[in-house]
Every structure is written in C-alpha cells, then in structure tokens.
Design a protein around this motif. Structure first.
Motif, mmCIF file in Angstrom:
data_model
loop_
_atom_site.group_PDB
_atom_site.id
_atom_site.type_symbol
_atom_site.label_atom_id
_atom_site.label_comp_id
_atom_site.label_asym_id
_atom_site.label_seq_id
_atom_site.Cartn_x
_atom_site.Cartn_y
_atom_site.Cartn_z
ATOM 1 N N GLN A 14 0.812 -1.229 0.000
ATOM 2 C CA GLN A 14 0.000 0.000 0.000
ATOM 3 C C GLN A 14 0.840 1.271 0.000
ATOM 4 O O GLN A 14 0.303 2.364 -0.075
ATOM 5 C CB GLN A 14 -0.943 -0.019 1.201
ATOM 6 N N GLU A 34 8.445 -7.234 -6.606
ATOM 7 C CA GLU A 34 7.358 -7.954 -5.925
ATOM 8 C C GLU A 34 7.631 -9.451 -6.023
ATOM 9 O O GLU A 34 7.901 -9.973 -7.096
ATOM 10 C CB GLU A 34 6.005 -7.608 -6.554
ATOM 11 N N ARG A 35 7.516 -10.142 -4.863
ATOM 12 C CA ARG A 35 7.820 -11.581 -4.881
ATOM 13 C C ARG A 35 6.575 -12.432 -5.066
ATOM 14 O O ARG A 35 6.672 -13.612 -5.356
ATOM 15 C CB ARG A 35 8.540 -11.984 -3.608
ATOM 16 N N GLY A 40 -0.157 -6.596 -2.604
ATOM 17 C CA GLY A 40 0.118 -7.015 -1.227
ATOM 18 C C GLY A 40 -1.089 -7.518 -0.459
ATOM 19 O O GLY A 40 -2.085 -7.985 -1.033
ATOM 20 N N THR A 41 -1.000 -7.415 0.854
ATOM 21 C CA THR A 41 -1.999 -7.993 1.764
ATOM 22 C C THR A 41 -3.376 -7.397 1.563
ATOM 23 O O THR A 41 -4.374 -8.119 1.441
ATOM 24 C CB THR A 41 -1.563 -7.740 3.227
ATOM 25 N N LYS A 51 -13.722 -7.391 3.112
ATOM 26 C CA LYS A 51 -14.892 -6.501 3.057
ATOM 27 C C LYS A 51 -15.876 -6.928 1.966
ATOM 28 O O LYS A 51 -17.088 -6.738 2.086
ATOM 29 C CB LYS A 51 -14.469 -5.047 2.866
ATOM 30 N N HIS A 115 12.032 -12.670 -5.106
ATOM 31 C CA HIS A 115 12.325 -12.313 -3.718
ATOM 32 C C HIS A 115 13.539 -11.384 -3.658
ATOM 33 O O HIS A 115 14.610 -11.734 -4.145
ATOM 34 C CB HIS A 115 12.588 -13.587 -2.909
ATOM 35 N N ALA A 116 13.360 -10.213 -3.050
ATOM 36 C CA ALA A 116 14.454 -9.250 -2.951
ATOM 37 C C ALA A 116 15.219 -9.462 -1.656
ATOM 38 O O ALA A 116 14.626 -9.792 -0.618
ATOM 39 C CB ALA A 116 13.897 -7.833 -2.991
ATOM 40 N N ASN A 139 9.069 -1.927 1.685
ATOM 41 C CA ASN A 139 7.600 -1.944 1.890
ATOM 42 C C ASN A 139 7.137 -3.403 1.840
ATOM 43 O O ASN A 139 6.316 -3.785 1.025
ATOM 44 C CB ASN A 139 6.915 -1.094 0.792
ATOM 45 N N VAL A 140 7.713 -4.198 2.754
ATOM 46 C CA VAL A 140 7.530 -5.655 2.647
ATOM 47 C C VAL A 140 6.357 -6.217 3.453
ATOM 48 O O VAL A 140 6.070 -7.413 3.386
ATOM 49 C CB VAL A 140 8.819 -6.410 3.038
ATOM 50 N N GLY A 141 5.659 -5.371 4.231
ATOM 51 C CA GLY A 141 4.452 -5.823 4.924
ATOM 52 C C GLY A 141 4.693 -6.899 5.968
ATOM 53 O O GLY A 141 5.789 -7.008 6.546
ATOM 54 N N ASP A 314 3.452 -1.687 7.170
ATOM 55 C CA ASP A 314 3.377 -2.552 8.356
ATOM 56 C C ASP A 314 4.749 -2.958 8.896
ATOM 57 O O ASP A 314 4.889 -3.226 10.091
ATOM 58 C CB ASP A 314 2.597 -3.837 8.024
ATOM 59 N N ALA A 320 -0.705 -0.414 11.313
ATOM 60 C CA ALA A 320 -0.998 -1.767 10.823
ATOM 61 C C ALA A 320 -2.199 -1.701 9.896
ATOM 62 O O ALA A 320 -3.031 -2.603 9.877
ATOM 63 C CB ALA A 320 -1.270 -2.688 11.995
ATOM 64 N N PHE A 321 -2.270 -0.610 9.156
ATOM 65 C CA PHE A 321 -3.441 -0.387 8.305
ATOM 66 C C PHE A 321 -3.009 0.085 6.926
ATOM 67 O O PHE A 321 -1.914 0.643 6.755
ATOM 68 C CB PHE A 321 -4.357 0.671 8.930
ATOM 69 N N THR A 322 -3.920 -0.072 5.993
ATOM 70 C CA THR A 322 -3.670 0.421 4.646
ATOM 71 C C THR A 322 -3.502 1.939 4.644
ATOM 72 O O THR A 322 -2.612 2.470 3.979
ATOM 73 C CB THR A 322 -4.831 -0.020 3.742
HETATM 74 C C1 LIG Z 1 -7.630 -10.113 7.214
HETATM 75 C C2 LIG Z 1 -7.111 -8.707 7.162
HETATM 76 C C3 LIG Z 1 -7.999 -7.668 6.996
HETATM 77 C C4 LIG Z 1 -7.541 -6.350 6.956
HETATM 78 N N1 LIG Z 1 -8.448 -5.343 6.809
HETATM 79 C C5 LIG Z 1 -8.010 -4.065 6.802
HETATM 80 C C6 LIG Z 1 -8.926 -2.993 6.643
HETATM 81 O O1 LIG Z 1 -10.128 -3.205 6.511
HETATM 82 N N2 LIG Z 1 -8.448 -1.730 6.620
HETATM 83 C C7 LIG Z 1 -7.106 -1.467 6.756
HETATM 84 O O2 LIG Z 1 -6.716 -0.293 6.739
HETATM 85 N N3 LIG Z 1 -6.209 -2.465 6.907
HETATM 86 C C8 LIG Z 1 -6.630 -3.742 6.927
HETATM 87 N N4 LIG Z 1 -5.722 -4.758 7.049
HETATM 88 C C9 LIG Z 1 -4.282 -4.414 7.173
HETATM 89 C C10 LIG Z 1 -3.692 -4.083 5.786
HETATM 90 O O3 LIG Z 1 -3.933 -5.137 4.895
HETATM 91 C C11 LIG Z 1 -2.211 -3.814 5.921
HETATM 92 O O4 LIG Z 1 -2.003 -2.858 6.939
HETATM 93 C C12 LIG Z 1 -1.624 -3.284 4.630
HETATM 94 O O5 LIG Z 1 -1.801 -4.191 3.573
HETATM 95 C C13 LIG Z 1 -0.136 -3.013 4.826
HETATM 96 O O6 LIG Z 1 0.428 -2.648 3.625
HETATM 97 P P1 LIG Z 1 1.977 -2.727 3.397
HETATM 98 O O7 LIG Z 1 2.204 -1.896 2.202
HETATM 99 O O8 LIG Z 1 2.719 -2.387 4.608
HETATM 100 O O9 LIG Z 1 2.319 -4.272 3.123
HETATM 101 P P2 LIG Z 1 1.618 -5.403 2.291
HETATM 102 O O10 LIG Z 1 0.307 -4.987 1.773
HETATM 103 O O11 LIG Z 1 1.665 -6.623 3.109
HETATM 104 O O12 LIG Z 1 2.573 -5.575 1.024
HETATM 105 C C14 LIG Z 1 3.887 -6.030 1.130
HETATM 106 C C15 LIG Z 1 4.312 -6.623 -0.210
HETATM 107 O O13 LIG Z 1 5.705 -6.881 -0.181
HETATM 108 C C16 LIG Z 1 5.959 -8.110 -0.812
HETATM 109 N N5 LIG Z 1 7.236 -8.621 -0.292
HETATM 110 C C17 LIG Z 1 7.494 -8.991 0.989
HETATM 111 N N6 LIG Z 1 8.790 -9.354 1.102
HETATM 112 C C18 LIG Z 1 9.345 -9.210 -0.114
HETATM 113 C C19 LIG Z 1 10.642 -9.436 -0.631
HETATM 114 N N7 LIG Z 1 11.657 -9.835 0.161
HETATM 115 N N8 LIG Z 1 10.847 -9.218 -1.949
HETATM 116 C C20 LIG Z 1 9.848 -8.773 -2.759
HETATM 117 N N9 LIG Z 1 8.605 -8.538 -2.322
HETATM 118 C C21 LIG Z 1 8.353 -8.745 -1.012
HETATM 119 C C22 LIG Z 1 4.758 -8.964 -0.443
HETATM 120 O O14 LIG Z 1 4.590 -10.035 -1.340
HETATM 121 C C23 LIG Z 1 3.631 -7.940 -0.535
HETATM 122 O O15 LIG Z 1 3.087 -7.902 -1.816
HETATM 123 C C24 LIG Z 1 -6.150 -6.084 7.075
HETATM 124 C C25 LIG Z 1 -5.236 -7.140 7.222
HETATM 125 C C26 LIG Z 1 -5.708 -8.435 7.272
HETATM 126 C C27 LIG Z 1 -4.717 -9.541 7.431
#
Ligand SMILES: Cc1cc2nc3c(=O)[nH]c(=O)nc-3n(C[C@H](O)[C@H](O)[C@H](O)COP(=O)(O)OP(=O)(O)OC[C@H]3O[C@@H](n4cnc5c(N)ncnc54)[C@H](O)[C@@H]3O)c2cc1C
Length: 472
Positions: A14, A34-35, A40-41, A51, A115-116, A139-141, A314, A320-322
């Motif tokens: 995100q 992207e791996r 992402g999540t 949702k 995988h990076a 931005n690996v979540g 994250d 811990a949110f989008t």
């Molecule tokens: C069931 C559930 C419901 C949720 N509902 C909500 C909601 O309603 N509202 C809300 O705000 N948040 C919600 N969240 C939380 C939200 O999904 C996360 O906070 C958000 O996706 C975080 O984004 P991010 O960019 O940090 O990481 P992510 O979205 O997790 O993306 C990280 C990306 O990095 C990639 N990656 C990881 N490691 C590597 C690597 N070494 N090399 C290459 N790529 C890699 C992964 O494959 C992934 O695509 C929910 C979470 C869950 C589990």
C-alpha cells in the motif's frame, strides 16, 4: 551485471506503488520488486477480500431479517460459498491487475518479480539479478503469526492439526460446519461474524479477558453482545490452548476459568496477530536495525538506521493499516520531493472494525485519557437514540466522544453503530484541524444521519472524572 537505478522499492503493497508513481513522476529511474501478488496484503488477503465477503454476509443477514422490514421471504436462506468466493476473487483480482498494470505501464519504472534481498546497504539481489541504488525503500508488509501451540505444528512425530489463517481461508469455497477461531482481535472478529452469517457454527477463543482488547471495556462488551446475539460462542481467558483430533473433529483444548475444557469444531482459523516480513530480507548485510519483534526501526520521517534506506507500511511497526501505509508513502514523498517535512507523529490514530454494525475509532480511548490524568469531558449516546439507526432497524451499539476540558479539542471518539466507519470522519477532520468541538455544534448536519447526532452528544458533556467509566 549490476543494474543502476535512482531508487529501489521492495514490495508493491500500500506504500510502494504510490511512492513509485511520485519518484518516477519526478524523473527518477525506479525499480520496484514484488515476490508474490501485486497489491500485497490489503488487496489480496486483507481489506478488499474480507470486506467483499462481509458484504455477502450482510446480504444473507438482511434476507433473514426481511420480515422485520415487512418484506416477505418464505424460503430458507442459503449461501452459495462458491459464488461468494468468485465475487470476492473478481473484486480482489481487478485491484491486483490494476496495480500491476499501473506499475508496468509507468514511465521510468521497471518491475522485477522475485524475492528481494539486501547484499549491502546499496545493493539488492532478485534471483540472479543485482540492482543498486542510492535510495532504497522497504515496503515488505507482514504475515500471519503461527502461534506456538501444542498440536498446531508437527510435534514429536505426531502430525499437527490442519489450520487456516487469513490468507489460506481466502481459498476455501465451502462452508465450515464449525469454525473455531483462535484470537478475538479485529481479524478474528470479522471472520467470526461473516462465517456465522454464512451459516457456520462459530466459536471464538481468546486468551485475554476481552474481545478487541485494545478497545475500552464498554466497547468490547458491546461488541461481544452483538456477536453473541447472532449465536457466536465466545470463550475468554483461555489458557494453554492446544489441539488434537478425534476422527474428523478437531478438538481445541481450552483450559478456561469456566466452561467446557475443550471445544470441538471442523476447522480452525488462527488469528493471533501478524509479524513483519523482515526475517529473510538480508537486513543484517545492509546494517538496518530492527527491534526485538522484527520491526524495522525508523525515525519520524521513516528513515532507517542506515542513511538512504527508508521503511514504510506494516514492516516499520508505526501502523498496521492500509491508510497508515499509504500515509507513510505521502510522508516520504513530501520530505524527498516537496521540501515538506511531514512526519508520522502528525498522524492521529484512526481505524474501523468491520463487524456489523462497524466500529469507527479516532484518537485516544477513554481508558487512555483517564490514565493520562488530564481534565476531560465525555459525551455518550446509545444508537437507540439515533433516528437514522431506528429507521434502519439497526440500533445496536453506542457512540462516545471525549474532549479536553481546557482547550476543548477532541481527544478521542468511538462510534459503534450503523455507519460508524463513515461518521467517525466528521470527528477526525475536526481533530486534524485542532479546532474546538464547538465547531461541530455550529455546523448544520444532514438529516437523517448518524453524524447529525454528534453535536447532540457534545451538548451533554460531563466531567470524565464524574462519569462511570470504561477502563481496560
Ligand atoms: C484479514 C485482514 C484484513 C484487513 N483489513 C483491513 C482494513 O479493513 N483496513 C485497513 O486499513 N487495513 C486492513 N488490514 C491491514 C492491511 O492489509 C495492511 O495494513 C496493509 O496491507 C499493509 O500494507 P503494506 O504496504 O505495509 O504491506 P503489504 O500490503 O503486506 O505488502 C507487502 C508486499 O511486499 C511483498 N514482499 C514482501 N517481502 C518481499 C521481498 N523480500 N521481496 C519482494 N517482495 C516482497 C509482499 O509479497 C507484498 O506484496 C487487514 C489485514 C488483514 C490480514
């Protein structure tokens, strides 16, 4: 041969794609890696699919309640889980493709799949390729935690019980007869109500004394009542959780203070928290510091311990949110490109819990304000006294707001009720403006809405110290 870029972004969650757009738009040569699944999540196993499924569950619930509204529906209500899944997959899939197409079509941006891993503070490998840049953005979540509970993993040669997490449950297209959910946090609660409405028996097992334990006790109690009203069983204060099999059944052993010592179900969903994807990233080679839970240590502008490396979303433990991940990308973009020193500490806590009715939250909880010892005022209103809720036949829950007695700024609010996820924004925006609550009282709100009752609640403020209150 090493490929040189101006910026490398690891992960397309995100924060990554928006930051790529900003950096590439400013003329930088960007690599994004992207791996697994683009988006992402949130898009693939989090916000979007859950949702979408919550909406299907709500439809089933309203069909069952049709008679309450004078609508005749004599047939039994059934849910086709294959159709629920395909609707959810279509919605998620469209977003995923949208992110991938955006990145692949972006000028100045190269997409790498794999995988990076850091090789040094400026070098990243992706499979056999090697990339280098002066600026690297992580931005690996995160991913679901696999708890250390007996019976979950293969132990002493005994096969562990099968289990689901928030990702694998997305792949099932059938109705579990009895879903046992370990964890009464936000993820567990959303799945609990959703599957109950689809027709499963559902039991939530929580180790703490409350569901949604970060909320005030009154909010948590009301959430529990809403779920129990729909037939969901709740077991709190569970200790020594373990699992075994009896034929087709999975037994969750729950040494609770009261109640049966075991719960028998057909499927187990583990929803006990998430951990950052930082253990396989080569952070040691880069010299990037993490805390004891694996979150990347960042400053207020999201720079890590190594100059030229930032961590967003994250994986930095700052949200811990989008919306917090997206805001991280805005902060980094503003600092790097706009000479605008935005920072994480400017952010006000805000989120929603998407049970029905939803909980919208902003700022401090009542318990946090009480603990701070500051002089404050509180106003409350049950949803039974909100016209819009009465008209919609959705009167469960309540709203409350807390303001600073001296400055009259709003410190926090909770709206557990129909439309609470939307109505909370009228409070949040005033908090960002740092305006006194009286601004809301002078605004003319639309009738009939949930928001129009917020001024009424503010008109009945009383000292927090005198109010019988929530704690947690
Ligand atoms: C069931 C559930 C419901 C949720 N509902 C909500 C909601 O309603 N509202 C809300 O705000 N948040 C919600 N969240 C939380 C939200 O999904 C996360 O906070 C958000 O996706 C975080 O984004 P991010 O960019 O940090 O990481 P992510 O979205 O997790 O993306 C990280 C990306 O990095 C990639 N990656 C990881 N490691 C590597 C690597 N070494 N090399 C290459 N790529 C890699 C992964 O494959 C992934 O695509 C929910 C979470 C869950 C589990």
């Amino acid at each position: 041969m090493t490929k040189t870029h101006d910026a490398i972004i690891i992960g397309t969650g995100q924060a990554g794609p928006f930051l790529a757009e900003r950096l590439a738009g400013a003329g930088m040569k960007v690599a994004i890696i992207e791996r697994k699944l683009f988006g992402g999540t949130c898009i693939n196993t989090g916000c979007t699919p859950t949702k979408a499924m919550v909406a299907s569950a709500h439809a089933a619930h309203m069909v069952r309640r049709a008679a309450d509204f004078g609508v005749v529906n004599n047939g039994p209500v059934s849910v086709d889980m294959k159709l629920v899944k395909s609707r959810k997959d279509a919605i998620s899939g469209k977003s995923r493709t949208g992110v991938e197409n955006l990145l692949r079509g972006m000028a100045n941006c190269t997409v790498y799949q794999g995988h990076a891993r850091f090789e040094s503070a400026k070098d990243v490998s992706v499979g056999s390729e090697r990339l280098t840049a002066d600026r690297i953005f992580i931005n690996v979540g995160g991913r679901a935690v696999l708890p250390q509970m007996p019976g979950i993993e293969e132990m002493s040669g005994i096969e562990g019980v099968p289990h689901l997490n928030n990702s694998s449950i997305m792949d099932i297209d059938f109705l579990p007869r009895h879903l046992v959910i370990i964890g009464g946090g936000y993820v567990g609660l959303e799945f609990a109500q959703m599957y109950r409405r689809f027709g499963s028996e559902v039991t939530i097992i929580e180790t703490g004394s409350y569901l949604a334990r970060h909320e005030d006790e009154d909010v948590s109690t009301a959430i529990r009542e809403i779920l129990e009203h729909e037939g969901i069983k709740v077991r709190v204060n569970a200790t020594c959780i373990g699992f075994s099999r009896r034929g087709e059944e999975i037994l969750a052993h729950v040494d609770c203070v009261s109640g049966d010592p075991e719960v028998s179900g057909s499927h187990v969903l583990l929803a006990v928290g998430r951990r950052p994807n930082t253990d396989d990233l080569g952070l040691t080679e880069a010299g990037v510091a993490v805390d004891k839970r694996g979150y990347i240590v960042v400053d207020d502008q999201l720079q890590t311990s190594v100059p030229g490396i930032w961590a967003l979303g994250d994986c930095n433990g700052k949200g811990a949110f989008t919306h917090t991940a997206f805001n991280d990308s805005e902060i980094v973009g503003a600092n790097l490109l706009d000479n605008d020193s935005r920072k994480v500490s400017d952010r006000i806590t805000a989120y929603a819990l998407y049970i029905d009715p939803p909980l919208g939250r902003a700022g401090l909880t009542e318990a946090e304000v009480r603990k701070s010892g500051r002089r404050a005022l509180i106003g409350r209103r049950p949803m039974t006294k909100v016209g819009r809720a009465v008209e919609k036949g959705e009167t469960q829950g309540f709203m409350k707001i807390i303001v600073d007695a001296q400055t009259h700024e709003i410190l926090g609010a909770a709206i557990l009720g129909t439309g609470g996820d939307e109505a909370i924004h009228s409070i949040l925006d005033v908090m960002y403006a740092r305006a006194p609550y009286t601004v809301i009282q002078r605004a003319v709100h639309i009738h009939p809405t949930v928001s129009e009752l917020i001024p009424t609640m503010l008109g009945e403020l009383q000292p927090l110290s005198a109010a019988a209150g929530a704690s947690q």
